[in-house]
Design an enzyme around this catalytic site. Structure first.
Site, PDB file in Angstrom:
ATOM      1  N   GLN A   1      74.167 -47.777  60.402  1.00 39.65           N
ATOM      2  CA  GLN A   1      75.478 -48.333  60.775  1.00 39.65           C
ATOM      3  C   GLN A   1      75.756 -48.107  62.268  1.00 39.65           C
ATOM      4  OE1 GLN A   1      77.574 -50.143  58.707  1.00 39.65           O
ATOM      5  NE2 GLN A   1      78.699 -50.511  60.611  1.00 39.65           N
TER       6      GLN A   1
ATOM      7  N   ASP B   1      69.463 -55.718  58.516  1.00 40.01           N
ATOM      8  CA  ASP B   1      70.469 -56.155  59.499  1.00 40.01           C
ATOM      9  C   ASP B   1      69.885 -57.191  60.463  1.00 40.01           C
ATOM     10  OD1 ASP B   1      72.983 -55.130  59.038  1.00 40.01           O
ATOM     11  OD2 ASP B   1      72.566 -53.207  60.021  1.00 40.01           O
TER      12      ASP B   1
ATOM     13  N   LYS C   1      79.683 -51.824  51.652  1.00 37.87           N
ATOM     14  CA  LYS C   1      78.311 -52.300  51.428  1.00 37.87           C
ATOM     15  C   LYS C   1      77.713 -51.641  50.179  1.00 37.87           C
ATOM     16  CE  LYS C   1      77.820 -53.231  56.337  1.00 37.87           C
ATOM     17  NZ  LYS C   1      77.383 -52.762  57.663  1.00 37.87           N
TER      18      LYS C   1
END
Ligand code: NAD
Length: 287
Positions: free
Chosen positions: A69, A92, A25
């Site tokens: 994460q 997200d 990412k």
């Protein structure tokens, strides 16, 4: 547009898969010229410490996207941490506000893997409106938001899960079949309507030689690589069956996975528009 989008990734502990995901990412941010930073916290970090980290990122003007994460170590409340992220920085799309906005058809930051699926269909010229879509899996990360996005695109959507009875015949109703169960090559010929479009979200590492033979026996090059390295990735759909029965499908690896990161970049760019005074309002989903 006069702003440089900024993404902060928070990595707790030393899960090797998470480290690879975060690294990819951050690389993507560099490729598109966005600012990025990784905050590495030890596996012993408490929920309160992580909440304070998120609060600090919420307050930083140059950070547009905050990504914590998953999975987090089990002693940390992932629910509390995700809910602490400012919704407008929740790239997200897991914050309850964004989930609610998605479900009620309002502009939002939508989860990246599901938006990637819609992007694949659109860019491949595959119509969604009026089609029957079947989603196998009902997780908050993939299955449910995928169903919502397909619904927003006017598909008729069925969601299946581990208690669905007669899964093969339900799956065969799908003009579009999305596999997100996390079970290697679980969907076989009998699940796929001839001519269907199959999107395989599953990422399963297999190490068993008999399984590899069963799933990849038709692909000698991949089987050779498996024999050399001792493992390989397969999706939730049987690779040979889908190639034989579907009109179009996403391979694993290389199909859906890269789109997840692309959509994260898209969400970060969309989130950065809150800093452009004229843009007004929250960003559209799947911008
Ligand atoms: P999850 O374990 O949270 O959810 C799995 C879902 O599948 C559950 O809702 C369960 O009810 C359903 N399921 C399990 N077994 C089933 C069965 N036998 N029949 C019918 N339904 C069944 O998993 P997840 O987080 O949604 O991820 C699903 C898969 O997608 C995993 O392989 C994961 O690694 C992969 N994934 C890929 C990406 C990507 O970028 N490509 C992103 C996220 C997840």
């Amino acid at each position: 547009m006069g702003v440089r989008p900024g993404l902060a990734a928070v990595l707790v502990g030393d899960n090797p898969a998470s480290q690879i995901y975060v690294r990819n990412k951050i690389r993507a941010c560099r490729r598109i010229g966005a600012h990025s930073e990784t905050l590495r916290l030890s596996a012993g970090t408490t929920t309160d410490e992580l909440l304070r980290t998120v609060e600090r990122l919420n307050g930083r003007e140059e950070i547009d996207g905050i990504l914590v994460q998953l999975p987090l170590p089990t002693h940390i409340s992932a629910q509390r941490v995700l809910a602490a992220i400012a919704p407008e920085k929740d790239v997200d799309g897991f914050h309850p506000v964004n989930v609610g906005r998605l479900v009620s058809g309002q502009p939002c930051l939508a989860p990246c893997t599901p938006s990637g699926l819609i992007e694949i269909l659109k860019r491949s010229g595959i119509g969604i409106r009026g089609r029957r879509a079947v989603v196998v899996g009902r997780s908050n990360i993939v299955g449910k938001p995928t169903a919502m996005l397909l619904l927003a695109e006017h598909a008729t959507v069925t969601v299946c899960h581990s208690r669905t009875s007669d899964l093969p015949s339900v799956c065969r109703e799908g003009d579009i079949l999305v596999a997100a169960a996390g079970r290697p090559a679980m969907l076989t010929r009998e699940h796929i309507r001839p001519g269907a479009v199959v999107l395989d979200v599953g990422i399963n590492r297999i190490r068993d030689a008999a399984q590899a033979e069963r799933f990849l026996g038709h692909d000698t090059a991949r089987l050779d690589r498996f024999r050399k390295t001792g493992s390989t990735l397969v999706g939730d759909v049987h690779p040979r069956h889908v190639a034989e029965v579907a009109a179009a499908y996403t391979p694993v690896p290389g199909g859906v996975g890269p789109l997840t990161i692309a959509m994260l970049m898209s969400n970060t760019l969309a989130a950065s528009q809150r800093r452009i005074p004229a843009s007004g309002g929250p960003p559209p989903h799947g911008a």
